[in-house]
Design an enzyme around this catalytic site. Structure first.
Site, PDB file in Angstrom:
ATOM      1  N   ARG A   1      -7.472   3.432  -1.640  1.00 19.77           N
ATOM      2  CA  ARG A   1      -5.993   2.935  -0.735  1.00 19.77           C
ATOM      3  C   ARG A   1      -5.698   4.823  -0.608  1.00 19.77           C
ATOM      4  O   ARG A   1      -5.753   5.691  -1.124  1.00 19.77           O
ATOM      5  CB  ARG A   1      -4.593   2.515  -1.579  1.00 19.77           C
TER       6      ARG A   1
ATOM      7  N   LYS B   1      -1.145   0.400  -7.137  1.00 21.77           N
ATOM      8  CA  LYS B   1      -0.067  -0.705  -7.363  1.00 21.77           C
ATOM      9  C   LYS B   1       0.569  -0.512  -8.036  1.00 21.77           C
ATOM     10  O   LYS B   1      -0.266  -1.304  -8.799  1.00 21.77           O
ATOM     11  CB  LYS B   1      -0.844  -1.703  -6.253  1.00 21.77           C
TER      12      LYS B   1
ATOM     13  N   HIS C   1      -7.093   3.032   5.451  1.00 21.59           N
ATOM     14  CA  HIS C   1      -7.844   2.205   5.837  1.00 21.59           C
ATOM     15  C   HIS C   1      -8.676   1.321   5.715  1.00 21.59           C
ATOM     16  O   HIS C   1      -9.451   0.286   5.625  1.00 21.59           O
ATOM     17  CB  HIS C   1      -6.056   0.645   5.308  1.00 21.59           C
TER      18      HIS C   1
ATOM     19  N   ARG D   1     -11.694   1.848   3.579  1.00 25.09           N
ATOM     20  CA  ARG D   1     -11.653   0.958   2.544  1.00 25.09           C
ATOM     21  C   ARG D   1     -12.081  -0.223   2.532  1.00 25.09           C
ATOM     22  O   ARG D   1     -12.839  -1.417   1.828  1.00 25.09           O
ATOM     23  CB  ARG D   1      -9.844   0.771   2.295  1.00 25.09           C
TER      24      ARG D   1
ATOM     25  N   HIS E   1      -7.642  -5.808  -5.998  1.00 24.76           N
ATOM     26  CA  HIS E   1      -6.789  -6.393  -5.635  1.00 24.76           C
ATOM     27  C   HIS E   1      -6.411  -7.036  -7.092  1.00 24.76           C
ATOM     28  O   HIS E   1      -6.709  -7.996  -8.342  1.00 24.76           O
ATOM     29  CB  HIS E   1      -7.873  -7.070  -4.710  1.00 24.76           C
TER      30      HIS E   1
END
Length: 298
Positions: free
Chosen positions: A148, A172, A244, A247, A270
């Site tokens: 990211r 994240k 992105h 990615r 993820h």
């Protein structure tokens, strides 16, 4: 209870208990502030504990005139989460968003670049300029590691484990993972570090930050977007791309070449494999080859 107090408590909950990143918390806060602004504009005196569906419904309807379905859906989801928190804390018994349906948006397929597109973008970098080596290392890292943009800008020198062939990536919610990095990408990062970065005057707090701007500070997300858009213009690429996109291309190319979906999930960071499964819808042509190769009745 005042709106600002409820919002502050909710942000604290998102950070401490849910471990969300500052970007995610800011997005949730933005949704709630939209509702607060609507109440002020219409002189509606109601607390977060007492607000009902009758008040929220017109607010959603008004926004639907200016927001696309995807943005509407995200806003509704954000508000629903806020009121669910108030229920969890026993401030409310019901959620005023329960009877409000999100618009049907379908699953948006990610844009991807071909290998030829990526080669052209990297070849368009002017290596005669000091930032050229840095930009080449940035694009190679985005594509080869599937990062990211925030993960890239926050990458530290102390996160480079080249002898083992990995990067330590903070994703994240400050969750960390190790991502493989190939010899070629290592080579370009080392060239940047030895030939460019080592000669820079670096602001002390950014001594460990890998990619720096001309002032010796951490690059911003916006700067990465600008670098990529300028390269796309230089090669007349007829696609709207962003960091992105690299990615997405990383994951798609891995999948098309036979990589396991679970392995891709781990590399992308993820939380759920459902998120990774979107790449199954990008290009189905390779699935016929998989069937012919592995099924007993070809």
């Amino acid at each position: 209870m005042k709106w600002q107090n409820a919002l502050n408590d909710y942000k604290h909950y998102l950070k401490i208990e849910r471990g969300l990143s500052q970007n995610s918390i800011t997005n949730y806060e933005y949704d709630i502030k939209k509702l607060i602004q609507y109440l002020e504009d219409h002189d509606i005196k109601v607390s977060p504990i007492d607000i009902s569906n009758d008040v929220v419904q017109p607010f959603i309807y008004e926004l639907s005139k200016v927001l696309n379905p995807r943005s509407q859906s995200r806003l509704i989801s954000g508000l629903r989460s806020f009121f669910s928190y108030l229920i969890f804390e026993d401030y409310r018994k019901t959620n005023p968003l329960d009877l409000i349906e999100s618009p049907k948006i379908g699953r948006k397929l990610p844009d991807t670049l071909s290998i030829e597109d990526i080669d052209k973008l990297i070849d368009a970098i002017d290596l005669s300029k000091p930032e050229g080596e840095r930009n080449r290392a940035i694009l190679e890292t985005l594509y080869s590691c599937g990062l990211r943009v925030s993960e890239l800008t926050n990458l530290k020198i102390s996160d480079l484990f080249f002898d083992e062939g990995f990067l330590k990536v903070t994703g994240k919610g400050d969750k960390q993972r190790f991502v493989p990095i190939g010899p070629n990408t290592q080579k370009y990062i080392n060239i940047y570090r030895k030939e460019i970065r080592s000669h820079q005057l670096i602001v002390p707090e950014f001594k460990d930050t890998l990619f720096l701007n001309r002032r010796g500070k951490q690059l911003t997300r916006a700067m990465i977007f600008t670098i990529i858009k300028q390269l796309a213009l230089a090669i007349n690429l007829q696609k709207t791309i962003s960091p992105h996109t690299f990615r997405h291309s990383f994951a798609t190319h891995l999948l098309e070449n036979g990589a396991d979906l679970r392995a891709i999930q781990l590399m992308l960071g993820h939380e759920s494999i459902t998120t990774t499964e979107v790449y199954m819808h990008v290009d189905r042509t390779h699935l016929k080859d998989v069937l012919r190769k592995y099924h007993p009745r070809k």
